[in-house]
Design a protein around this motif. Structure first.
Motif, PDB file in Angstrom:
ATOM      1  N   VAL A 266       0.854  -1.179   0.000  1.00 34.51           N
ATOM      2  CA  VAL A 266       0.000   0.000   0.000  1.00 34.51           C
ATOM      3  C   VAL A 266       0.888   1.226   0.000  1.00 34.51           C
ATOM      4  CG1 VAL A 266      -1.921  -1.145   1.148  1.00 34.51           C
ATOM      5  CG2 VAL A 266      -0.238   0.066   2.507  1.00 34.51           C
ATOM      6  N   GLY A 267       0.516   2.205  -0.774  1.00 29.47           N
ATOM      7  CA  GLY A 267       1.322   3.408  -0.830  1.00 29.47           C
ATOM      8  C   GLY A 267       0.823   4.387  -1.859  1.00 29.47           C
ATOM      9  N   ASP A 268       1.425   5.563  -1.778  1.00 24.72           N
ATOM     10  CA  ASP A 268       1.115   6.677  -2.657  1.00 24.72           C
ATOM     11  C   ASP A 268       2.266   6.789  -3.636  1.00 24.72           C
ATOM     12  OD1 ASP A 268       0.624  10.260  -2.086  1.00 24.72           O
ATOM     13  OD2 ASP A 268       0.376   8.999  -3.847  1.00 24.72           O
ATOM     14  N   GLY A 269       2.196   6.022  -4.712  1.00 21.93           N
ATOM     15  CA  GLY A 269       3.293   5.758  -5.631  1.00 21.93           C
ATOM     16  C   GLY A 269       4.296   6.857  -5.880  1.00 21.93           C
ATOM     17  N   GLY A 270       5.510   6.662  -5.390  1.00 21.15           N
ATOM     18  CA  GLY A 270       6.617   7.545  -5.680  1.00 21.15           C
ATOM     19  C   GLY A 270       6.706   8.758  -4.789  1.00 21.15           C
ATOM     20  N   ASN A 271       5.698   8.992  -3.963  1.00 21.42           N
ATOM     21  CA  ASN A 271       5.713  10.178  -3.107  1.00 21.42           C
ATOM     22  C   ASN A 271       6.121   9.884  -1.674  1.00 21.42           C
ATOM     23  OD1 ASN A 271       4.721  12.007  -5.145  1.00 21.42           O
ATOM     24  ND2 ASN A 271       2.759  10.946  -4.951  1.00 21.42           N
ATOM     25  N   THR A 272       6.266   8.600  -1.367  1.00 21.51           N
ATOM     26  CA  THR A 272       6.621   8.180  -0.016  1.00 21.51           C
ATOM     27  C   THR A 272       7.486   6.928  -0.113  1.00 21.51           C
ATOM     28  OG1 THR A 272       4.645   6.808   0.115  1.00 21.51           O
ATOM     29  CG2 THR A 272       4.479   9.025   1.044  1.00 21.51           C
ATOM     30  N   PRO A 273       8.164   6.562   0.983  1.00 17.13           N
ATOM     31  CA  PRO A 273       8.827   5.248   0.968  1.00 17.13           C
ATOM     32  C   PRO A 273       7.790   4.157   0.749  1.00 17.13           C
ATOM     33  CG  PRO A 273       9.512   6.540   2.867  1.00 17.13           C
ATOM     34  CD  PRO A 273       8.384   7.284   2.236  1.00 17.13           C
ATOM     35  N   LEU A 274       8.107   3.179  -0.059  1.00 17.94           N
ATOM     36  CA  LEU A 274       7.204   2.054  -0.296  1.00 17.94           C
ATOM     37  C   LEU A 274       7.813   0.831   0.363  1.00 17.94           C
ATOM     38  CD1 LEU A 274       6.234   2.776  -4.011  1.00 17.94           C
ATOM     39  CD2 LEU A 274       4.868   3.168  -1.950  1.00 17.94           C
ATOM     40  N   VAL A 275       7.238   0.446   1.501  1.00 18.99           N
ATOM     41  CA  VAL A 275       7.798  -0.607   2.340  1.00 18.99           C
ATOM     42  C   VAL A 275       6.957  -1.864   2.194  1.00 18.99           C
ATOM     43  CG1 VAL A 275       8.389  -1.282   4.692  1.00 18.99           C
ATOM     44  CG2 VAL A 275       8.697   1.097   3.953  1.00 18.99           C
ATOM     45  N   PHE A 276       7.587  -2.940   1.793  1.00 14.42           N
ATOM     46  CA  PHE A 276       6.897  -4.203   1.606  1.00 14.42           C
ATOM     47  C   PHE A 276       6.809  -4.975   2.912  1.00 14.42           C
ATOM     48  CE2 PHE A 276       6.413  -4.891  -2.993  1.00 14.42           C
ATOM     49  CZ  PHE A 276       7.174  -3.852  -3.501  1.00 14.42           C
ATOM     50  N   GLY A 277       5.757  -5.779   3.025  1.00 17.75           N
ATOM     51  CA  GLY A 277       5.671  -6.761   4.094  1.00 17.75           C
ATOM     52  C   GLY A 277       6.432  -8.013   3.684  1.00 17.75           C
ATOM     53  N   LYS A 278       6.210  -9.084   4.419  1.00 18.09           N
ATOM     54  CA  LYS A 278       6.998 -10.300   4.211  1.00 18.09           C
ATOM     55  C   LYS A 278       6.514 -11.161   3.049  1.00 18.09           C
ATOM     56  CE  LYS A 278       8.352 -10.539   9.075  1.00 18.09           C
ATOM     57  NZ  LYS A 278       9.724 -10.089   8.807  1.00 18.09           N
ATOM     58  N   GLY A 279       5.318 -10.883   2.537  1.00 21.43           N
ATOM     59  CA  GLY A 279       4.818 -11.647   1.408  1.00 21.43           C
ATOM     60  C   GLY A 279       4.247 -12.993   1.785  1.00 21.43           C
ATOM     61  N   THR A 280       3.545 -13.607   0.837  1.00 21.47           N
ATOM     62  CA  THR A 280       2.951 -14.933   1.003  1.00 21.47           C
ATOM     63  C   THR A 280       3.563 -15.877  -0.021  1.00 21.47           C
ATOM     64  OG1 THR A 280       0.840 -14.046   1.786  1.00 21.47           O
ATOM     65  CG2 THR A 280       0.832 -16.295   0.887  1.00 21.47           C
ATOM     66  N   ARG A 281       4.143 -16.948   0.464  1.00 19.02           N
ATOM     67  CA  ARG A 281       4.738 -17.944  -0.427  1.00 19.02           C
ATOM     68  C   ARG A 281       3.659 -18.952  -0.803  1.00 19.02           C
ATOM     69  NH1 ARG A 281       9.896 -18.978  -1.605  1.00 19.02           N
ATOM     70  NH2 ARG A 281      10.515 -17.529   0.045  1.00 19.02           N
ATOM     71  N   LEU A 282       3.240 -18.933  -2.067  1.00 15.84           N
ATOM     72  CA  LEU A 282       2.216 -19.852  -2.563  1.00 15.84           C
ATOM     73  C   LEU A 282       2.875 -21.040  -3.244  1.00 15.84           C
ATOM     74  CD1 LEU A 282      -0.736 -20.614  -3.297  1.00 15.84           C
ATOM     75  CD2 LEU A 282      -0.438 -19.250  -5.383  1.00 15.84           C
ATOM     76  N   SER A 283       2.501 -22.219  -2.805  1.00 15.31           N
ATOM     77  CA  SER A 283       2.988 -23.449  -3.442  1.00 15.31           C
ATOM     78  C   SER A 283       1.798 -24.158  -4.075  1.00 15.31           C
ATOM     79  CB  SER A 283       3.654 -24.361  -2.415  1.00 15.31           C
ATOM     80  OG  SER A 283       4.780 -23.740  -1.845  1.00 15.31           O
TER      81      SER A 283
END
Lengths: 110, 115
Positions: free
Chosen positions: A90-107
Motif C-alpha cells: 500500500v502506498g502513494d506511488g513515488g511520493n513516499t517510501p514504499l515498504v513491503f511486508g513479508k509476502g505470502t509464499r504460494l505453493s
C-alpha cells in the motif's frame, strides 16, 4: 515498518481458486493497493492494483471492502507456474517510501 | 519498451572491498527505489529518490551504504568495506511519479556475494 500483514505461506492444488488476504489497517486516503508476484532470481512484477471495490484483469481479481483495511487477491484456477511469492503493497506511488511486508509464499501442488 | 536495467547482474567481492551497483530506470520515471533481499527473505527498503534527492535514507543499514542519483536517471548504490552480511540481491525499481496509481517496475537485481 511495513504497513501490511499477510499469511506467510499457502498451499493449493492445481485448478483451485486461491485467495490471499492482506491486512492494512492504517491505509491512508491517497494510498493504492498493489499486488506483486515474485519468482526466484527475478524482481517482483506487477499483478493488479485497486483503490476500492473490485478490480479484475486477465490474471487476477482484487477485492477491497468499503473500509479499505484489507484486500484479497484472487487467482482463479491456479497452475504449477503460479508458485511464487505474492506481496501486497500500500502506498502513494513515488511520493513516499514504499515498504513491503513479508509476502505470502504460494505453493501449487499437482 | 526498455525496462529497469541493473548491473552487474552478479558481483563477487572480497570482504573489505568497496562495490558499486548501478540502476538504469525506465525513461521518464522520476522516482527510484532500492531494496535488499537476503536469501529466502522479503524486500528490505533501503532508500528512494525523487529526482536526484533522497527524502528518506532511513533504510540504509549503516554508514557504509550510500546512494546517489544524477540527472534524474541513473542511480548508484555504493557499499564500502563490504562485510559478509551484505551478501544479498539488491533490487532497484522505478515509478512514474504524479500518478498515485502507478506501480513499481523492478529490475532483476544484482546478486552480491561477499567472500
Amino acid at each position: 515498518l511495513a504497513k501490511t500483514t499477510q499469511p506467510i505461506s499457502m498451499d493449493s492444488y492445481e485448478g483451485q481458486e486461491v485467495n490471499i488476504t492482506c491486512s492494512h489497517n492504517n491505509i491512508a486516503t491517497n494510498d493504492y493497493i498493489t499486488w506483486y508476484q515474485q519468482f526466484p532470481s527475478q524482481g517482483p512484477r506487477f499483478i493488479i492494483q485497486g483503490y476500492k471495490t473490485k478490480v479484475t484483469n486477465e490474471v487476477a481479481s482484487l477485492f477491497i471492502p468499503a473500509d479499505r483495511k484489507s484486500s484479497t487477491l484472487s487467482l482463479p484456477r491456479v497452475s504449477l507456474s503460479d508458485t511464487a511469492v505474492y506481496y501486497c503493497l500500500v502506498g502513494d506511488g513515488g511520493n513516499t517510501p514504499l515498504v513491503f511486508g513479508k509476502g505470502t509464499r504460494l505453493s501449487v501442488i499437482a | 519498451g526498455a525496462g529497469v536495467s541493473q548491473s552487474p547482474s552478479n558481483k563477487v567481492t572480497e570482504k573489505g572491498k568497496d562495490v558499486e551497483l548501478r540502476c538504469d530506470p525506465i525513461s521518464g520515471h522520476t522516482a527510484l527505489y532500492w531494496y535488499r533481499q537476503s536469501l529466502g527473505q522479503g524486500l528490505e527498503f533501503l532508500i528512494y529518490f525523487q529526482g536526484n534527492s533522497a527524502p528518506d535514507k532511513s533504510g540504509l543499514p549503516s554508514d557504509r551504504f550510500s546512494a546517489e542519483r544524477t540527472g534524474g536517471s541513473v542511480s548508484t548504490l555504493t557499499i564500502q568495506r563490504t562485510q559478509q552480511e551484505d551478501s544479498a540481491v539488491y533490487l532497484c525499481a522505478s515509478i512514474a511519479v504524479g500518478l498515485s496509481n502507478s506501480p513499481l517496475h523492478f529490475g532483476n537485481g544484482t546478486r552480491l556475494t561477499v567472500t
